[in-house]
Design an enzyme around this catalytic site. Structure first.
Site, PDB file in Angstrom:
ATOM      1  N   SER A 283       0.829  -1.198   0.000  1.00 43.50           N
ATOM      2  CA  SER A 283       0.000   0.000   0.000  1.00 43.50           C
ATOM      3  C   SER A 283       0.875   1.264   0.000  1.00 43.50           C
ATOM      4  CB  SER A 283      -0.979  -0.049   1.180  1.00 43.50           C
ATOM      5  OG  SER A 283      -1.979   0.917   1.029  1.00 43.50           O
TER       6      SER A 283
ATOM      7  N   ASP B 162      -0.025  -4.175  -3.834  1.00 39.16           N
ATOM      8  CA  ASP B 162      -1.184  -3.288  -3.878  1.00 39.16           C
ATOM      9  C   ASP B 162      -0.792  -1.837  -3.590  1.00 39.16           C
ATOM     10  OD1 ASP B 162      -3.742  -3.644  -4.770  1.00 39.16           O
ATOM     11  OD2 ASP B 162      -4.625  -4.029  -2.807  1.00 39.16           O
TER      12      ASP B 162
ATOM     13  N   HIS C 212      -7.666  -5.593  -0.260  1.00 37.70           N
ATOM     14  CA  HIS C 212      -6.447  -4.873   0.118  1.00 37.70           C
ATOM     15  C   HIS C 212      -5.772  -5.495   1.348  1.00 37.70           C
ATOM     16  CE1 HIS C 212      -3.755  -1.524  -0.238  1.00 37.70           C
ATOM     17  NE2 HIS C 212      -4.055  -1.034   0.944  1.00 37.70           N
TER      18      HIS C 212
END
Length: 393
Positions: A239, A262, A317
């Site tokens: 992330s 991600d 996620h």
């Protein structure tokens, strides 16, 4: 808005004790871990090191949530009352352990283990990716999972020079009236610089410098001296940590490639895309990416044929964090941690694609190329590129 909006906690959603079913690494090595803090200011460094270790009967296992304060940090990040949420989190997940050997005896390696510096996502901290970090360590890597001090961790701390005094650094939301890009861009630069400092730390250890661990643990950093191969270093993250890894390639030529799980690409300024000199493996989940974010990844893959983008089907996620291995209602309610894909299978795909990519770009003499097809998005539950982010244009 924060990239991982967490639903508010309802009072009845705790669901009692949780168990953390983290898998053992599948590689040939037993895995140890130790916490390392250097320096007495926020310019120092804090990380959890996962490494191949010697098997040890009755080895102690470390706590997954290292201290009670981190329950308070998670409560803050999840927009819920620290007063009642932190104790409940502590009861629910405070006793979960990670299946590795705490401060286990380091296994020396004359050829040197390759090094991975790992950067966490927004609201996370050094222990929340123990599943992927210990899996990679079991295949013969030293993995340094940082805890960032840019106010993006749900909480962190450093030890001042005064004996025993700790200074805590809380999670910070975007200040009122400040543009989110400028706030996040400043953070991503600090995070990437911390990744570079981590590499410098291992260079210091390798050169024989004495590096005291402020935490005075039973783990002597000098043991690593001839066992890390600093010509084979990668940077990785999830992330906010994914985009941090991309930026770290710009800042430090010692990083030979990056793996971005991600990645949240928003905080990186456009002028830096042409500067990314090395290949990146983007492993996306099915439910998180936006067309804008994927377009930024494609700017990199169009410049470098070795930069790969794949998507893991049935994943969300949080599937790339340890939360996906928690059982019980608590976490699915708070953290939306499960997709439809079995979490163990998801970890296999992520780690095997990573290992195949690292073999290719760190010139490893292993058999990780057996998983090369994953890099082209070929295999069960993976697809090439990011097909779910069709732009409306």
């Amino acid at each position: 808005p924060d990239p991982v909006p967490l639903p508010r906690l309802g009072r009845g959603s705790m669901g009692g004790m949780q168990s953390l079913a983290l898998p053992l690494g599948k590689g040939p090595h037993h895995v140890g871990c130790a916490d390392v803090m250097v320096g007495h200011t926020r310019q120092g460094l804090f990380l959890r090191l996962f490494y191949p270790c010697l098997p040890q009967a009755g080895a102690e296992r470390p706590l997954w949530i290292p201290r009670y304060e981190y329950c308070g940090g998670l409560a803050d990040f999840a927009h819920c009352s620290r007063r009642w949420c932190a104790p409940l989190l502590s009861v629910a997940i405070g006793s979960c352990k990670v299946p590795v050997s705490w401060n286990g005896p380091f296994k020396p390696c004359s050829s040197g283990y390759p090094l991975i510096v790992f950067s966490h996502g927004l609201g996370a901290f050094r222990t929340l990716y123990s599943s992927v970090c210990s899996e990679l360590a079991s295949w013969g890597f030293a993995v340094a999972a940082l805890e960032h001090r840019d106010h993006s961790a749900s909480v962190t701390y450093f030890c001042t020079v005064e004996a025993g005094r700790e200074e805590w650094i809380p999670y910070q939301r975007v200040p009122q009236g400040q543009k989110e890009f400028y706030f996040r861009n400043k953070q991503v630069h600090q995070r990437a610089e911390e990744c570079v400092r981590a590499l410098r730390l291992f260079e210091d250890i390798s050169s024989g410098k004495s590096v005291p661990n402020v935490l005075h643990q039973d783990f002597d950093l000098s043991m690593l001296k001839d066992s890390i191969d600093l010509t084979k270093v990668a940077v990785m993250g999830h992330s906010f940590g994914g985009v941090t890894a991309v930026l770290a390639l710009v800042k430090e030529p010692g990083f030979r490639c990056a793996v971005a799980l991600d990645a949240w690409m928003f905080p990186l300024e456009n002028t830096l895309y042409p500067e990314v000199p090395k290949p990146v493996l983007f492993i996306n989940t099915e439910k998180f990416q936006t067309p804008e974010s994927v377009a930024k990844m494609k700017r990199l893959s169009s410049r470098n044929s070795q930069t790969k983008i794949i998507t893991v089907l049935g994943s969300v996620h949080q599937s790339q964090t340890d939360f996906t291995f928690l059982t019980g209602k608590l976490v699915s309610r708070i953290f939306g941690a499960r997709g439809t894909l079995d979490p163990y299978k998801g970890l296999d795909i992520t780690s095997r694609a990573t290992l195949a990519f690292l073999q290719r770009h760190l010139n490893l003499e292993e058999e990780f190329d057996q998983w090369d097809k994953l890099l082209e998005g070929i295999g069960d539950s993976v697809v090439p590129e990011a097909p779910f982010c069709r732009s409306n244009l």
